[in-house]
Design a protein around this motif. Structure first.
Motif, PDB file in Angstrom:
ATOM      1  N   SER A 227      94.176  76.797  21.669  1.00  0.00           N
ATOM      2  CA  SER A 227      94.873  77.028  20.306  1.00  0.00           C
ATOM      3  C   SER A 227      96.333  77.770  20.886  1.00  0.00           C
ATOM      4  O   SER A 227      97.302  77.371  20.279  1.00  0.00           O
ATOM      5  CB  SER A 227      94.151  77.990  19.459  1.00  0.00           C
ATOM      6  OG  SER A 227      94.054  79.262  19.929  1.00  0.00           O
ATOM      7  N   VAL A 228      96.104  78.716  21.932  1.00  0.00           N
ATOM      8  CA  VAL A 228      97.187  79.218  22.380  1.00  0.00           C
ATOM      9  C   VAL A 228      98.316  78.287  22.950  1.00  0.00           C
ATOM     10  O   VAL A 228      99.483  78.188  22.588  1.00  0.00           O
ATOM     11  CB  VAL A 228      96.893  80.267  23.317  1.00  0.00           C
ATOM     12  CG1 VAL A 228      98.500  81.077  24.073  1.00  0.00           C
ATOM     13  CG2 VAL A 228      95.923  81.393  22.869  1.00  0.00           C
ATOM     14  N   VAL A 229      97.910  77.387  23.663  1.00  0.00           N
ATOM     15  CA  VAL A 229      98.905  76.280  24.264  1.00  0.00           C
ATOM     16  C   VAL A 229      99.372  75.481  22.897  1.00  0.00           C
ATOM     17  O   VAL A 229     100.266  75.142  23.103  1.00  0.00           O
ATOM     18  CB  VAL A 229      98.043  75.352  25.165  1.00  0.00           C
ATOM     19  CG1 VAL A 229      98.749  74.284  25.621  1.00  0.00           C
ATOM     20  CG2 VAL A 229      97.567  76.263  26.265  1.00  0.00           C
ATOM     21  N   ASN A 230      98.626  75.039  22.045  1.00  0.00           N
ATOM     22  CA  ASN A 230      98.896  74.165  21.133  1.00  0.00           C
ATOM     23  C   ASN A 230      99.961  74.950  20.183  1.00  0.00           C
ATOM     24  O   ASN A 230     101.002  74.117  19.643  1.00  0.00           O
ATOM     25  CB  ASN A 230      97.684  73.870  20.235  1.00  0.00           C
ATOM     26  CG  ASN A 230      96.867  73.128  20.547  1.00  0.00           C
ATOM     27  OD1 ASN A 230      97.025  72.458  21.540  1.00  0.00           O
ATOM     28  ND2 ASN A 230      95.669  72.835  19.822  1.00  0.00           N
ATOM     29  N   MET A 231      99.821  76.343  20.095  1.00  0.00           N
ATOM     30  CA  MET A 231     100.970  77.202  19.676  1.00  0.00           C
ATOM     31  C   MET A 231     102.382  76.673  20.120  1.00  0.00           C
ATOM     32  O   MET A 231     103.383  76.652  19.410  1.00  0.00           O
ATOM     33  CB  MET A 231     100.718  78.702  19.541  1.00  0.00           C
ATOM     34  CG  MET A 231      99.631  78.989  18.653  1.00  0.00           C
ATOM     35  SD  MET A 231      99.446  81.018  18.721  1.00  0.00           S
ATOM     36  CE  MET A 231      98.043  81.107  17.758  1.00  0.00           C
ATOM     37  N   GLN A 232     102.229  76.983  21.439  1.00  0.00           N
ATOM     38  CA  GLN A 232     103.761  76.639  22.004  1.00  0.00           C
ATOM     39  C   GLN A 232     104.073  75.349  21.985  1.00  0.00           C
ATOM     40  O   GLN A 232     105.336  75.190  21.772  1.00  0.00           O
ATOM     41  CB  GLN A 232     103.228  77.141  23.734  1.00  0.00           C
ATOM     42  CG  GLN A 232     104.531  77.213  24.487  1.00  0.00           C
ATOM     43  CD  GLN A 232     104.319  77.221  25.979  1.00  0.00           C
ATOM     44  OE1 GLN A 232     103.419  76.396  26.532  1.00  0.00           O
ATOM     45  NE2 GLN A 232     104.902  78.020  26.525  1.00  0.00           N
ATOM     46  N   GLN A 233     103.156  74.385  22.018  1.00  0.00           N
ATOM     47  CA  GLN A 233     103.681  72.982  21.903  1.00  0.00           C
ATOM     48  C   GLN A 233     104.206  72.750  20.570  1.00  0.00           C
ATOM     49  O   GLN A 233     105.042  71.977  20.425  1.00  0.00           O
ATOM     50  CB  GLN A 233     102.448  72.113  22.435  1.00  0.00           C
ATOM     51  CG  GLN A 233     102.104  72.101  23.646  1.00  0.00           C
ATOM     52  CD  GLN A 233     100.990  71.547  23.963  1.00  0.00           C
ATOM     53  OE1 GLN A 233      99.902  71.077  23.415  1.00  0.00           O
ATOM     54  NE2 GLN A 233     100.757  71.182  25.366  1.00  0.00           N
ATOM     55  N   ALA A 234     103.704  73.473  19.411  1.00  0.00           N
ATOM     56  CA  ALA A 234     103.933  73.344  18.136  1.00  0.00           C
ATOM     57  C   ALA A 234     105.553  74.025  17.905  1.00  0.00           C
ATOM     58  O   ALA A 234     105.930  74.007  16.656  1.00  0.00           O
ATOM     59  CB  ALA A 234     103.079  73.760  17.162  1.00  0.00           C
ATOM     60  N   GLY A 235     106.111  74.785  18.904  1.00  0.00           N
ATOM     61  CA  GLY A 235     107.183  75.472  18.685  1.00  0.00           C
ATOM     62  C   GLY A 235     107.192  76.813  18.646  1.00  0.00           C
ATOM     63  O   GLY A 235     108.336  77.543  18.395  1.00  0.00           O
ATOM     64  N   LYS A 236     105.972  77.355  18.791  1.00  0.00           N
ATOM     65  CA  LYS A 236     106.043  78.857  18.609  1.00  0.00           C
ATOM     66  C   LYS A 236     105.992  79.490  20.181  1.00  0.00           C
ATOM     67  O   LYS A 236     106.093  78.826  21.051  1.00  0.00           O
ATOM     68  CB  LYS A 236     104.704  79.337  17.870  1.00  0.00           C
ATOM     69  CG  LYS A 236     104.660  78.913  16.696  1.00  0.00           C
ATOM     70  CD  LYS A 236     103.340  79.263  15.751  1.00  0.00           C
ATOM     71  CE  LYS A 236     103.260  78.818  14.421  1.00  0.00           C
ATOM     72  NZ  LYS A 236     101.766  78.949  13.656  1.00  0.00           N
ATOM     73  N   ARG A 237     106.116  80.874  19.984  1.00  0.00           N
ATOM     74  CA  ARG A 237     106.227  81.718  21.424  1.00  0.00           C
ATOM     75  C   ARG A 237     105.139  82.598  21.341  1.00  0.00           C
ATOM     76  O   ARG A 237     105.383  83.763  21.196  1.00  0.00           O
ATOM     77  CB  ARG A 237     107.603  82.321  21.412  1.00  0.00           C
ATOM     78  CG  ARG A 237     108.799  81.214  21.563  1.00  0.00           C
ATOM     79  CD  ARG A 237     110.169  81.857  21.237  1.00  0.00           C
ATOM     80  NE  ARG A 237     110.740  82.839  22.219  1.00  0.00           N
ATOM     81  CZ  ARG A 237     111.707  82.405  22.982  1.00  0.00           C
ATOM     82  NH1 ARG A 237     112.099  80.894  22.932  1.00  0.00           N
ATOM     83  NH2 ARG A 237     111.987  83.214  23.921  1.00  0.00           N
TER      84      ARG A 237
END
Length: 260
Positions: A24-34
């Motif tokens: 989920s942390v990796v998905n956050m980043q891939q979705a444009g979050k930091r």
């Protein structure tokens, strides 16, 4: 500017965090979050102190930190625990970099009460330039809560305090406290959102009890005009949305009234 999400992982849950959590942390980043992770490590520190026969005690919830305790805490947090978290993120397909608060003067601190607590510090400045630079390179910072003062002395820092300071200085849009429960439960169901007033009422009527009380009060203390919500979620059985979002209880100062 992309949304910054600071994720605080408690030491008691780190060894039991699910693969889905790190995904989920990796998905956050891939979705444009930091995303940024700040972690504790109390149980691992206790285990090492016991092995080394070093006595440790707590004063008002903070670990009294002698030079021996500090050396052990730094070894465990920066060496063992930090690299476990980094490795788990990278297994999930992300790229992470492990740091302590001493690296690049990331977390500058002052002593809380040296006479009573020894080497325990509270954050007074965060090197946001360093963190932003790492995130600009698509790296996920993983921070161990060891701080440094202006003269170069190292200090143990409470992980909740470190995460709150990082979130405030970076003007993060969300701070997530990762625990071993789904969130705040009422009648067996996880509440989606609660306000400060509702929290006090739930504490009074016993809905919120035990170890959840200090968690929700710590969450409330970090809310600012910029940081308008804090989430409490379960890291053992994470529910991950397609957009990288995770489910839990969101804590806000007050619910926004709809415009009529």
């Amino acid at each position: 500017m992309r949304e910054i999400v600071v994720i605080k992982c408690g030491g008691s849950t780190i060894s039991e965090l699910s693969n889905e959590f790190f995904q989920s942390v990796v998905n956050m980043q891939q979705a444009g979050k930091r995303p940024i992770i700040v972690h504790g490590g109390g149980p691992a520190i206790n285990e090492m102190l016991q092995k080394l026969d070093i006595k440790s005690e707590f004063v008002d919830g903070l670990r009294k930190t002698t030079s021996e305790v500090l050396e052990t805490a730094e070894m465990v947090l920066c060496g063992k625990v930090n690299k476990q978290v980094v490795t788990s993120i990278q297994r999930a397909g992300g790229l992470a970099v492990g740091l302590s608060g001493c690296d690049g003067k990331l977390i500058e601190v002052r002593a809380v009460n040296e006479g009573m607590l020894g080497f325990v510090g509270e954050p007074i400045m965060i090197n946001t330039t360093l963190l932003n630079s790492l995130m600009d390179q698509q790296l996920i910072p993983v921070i161990a809560p060891i701080g440094i003062n202006e003269s170069g002395t190292h200090y143990n820092v409470n992980a909740d305090s470190a995460a709150g300071a990082v979130a405030k200085e970076l003007e993060a849009e969300q701070l997530v406290f990762v625990t071993d429960v789904d969130g705040i439960l009422k009648d067996g169901k996880c509440l989606d959102q609660v306000t400060a007033t509702e929290i006090e009422n739930y504490i009074s009527d016993g809905t919120i009890y035990g170890g959840m009380i200090p968690k929700v009060r710590a969450a409330l203390s970090t809310l600012t005009d910029t940081l308008q919500s804090v989430m409490i979620m379960n890291g053992k059985a994470t529910t991950v949305g397609k957009d990288g979002s995770v489910k839990g209880t969101v804590i806000v100062k007050s619910k926004v009234k709809a415009h009529v």
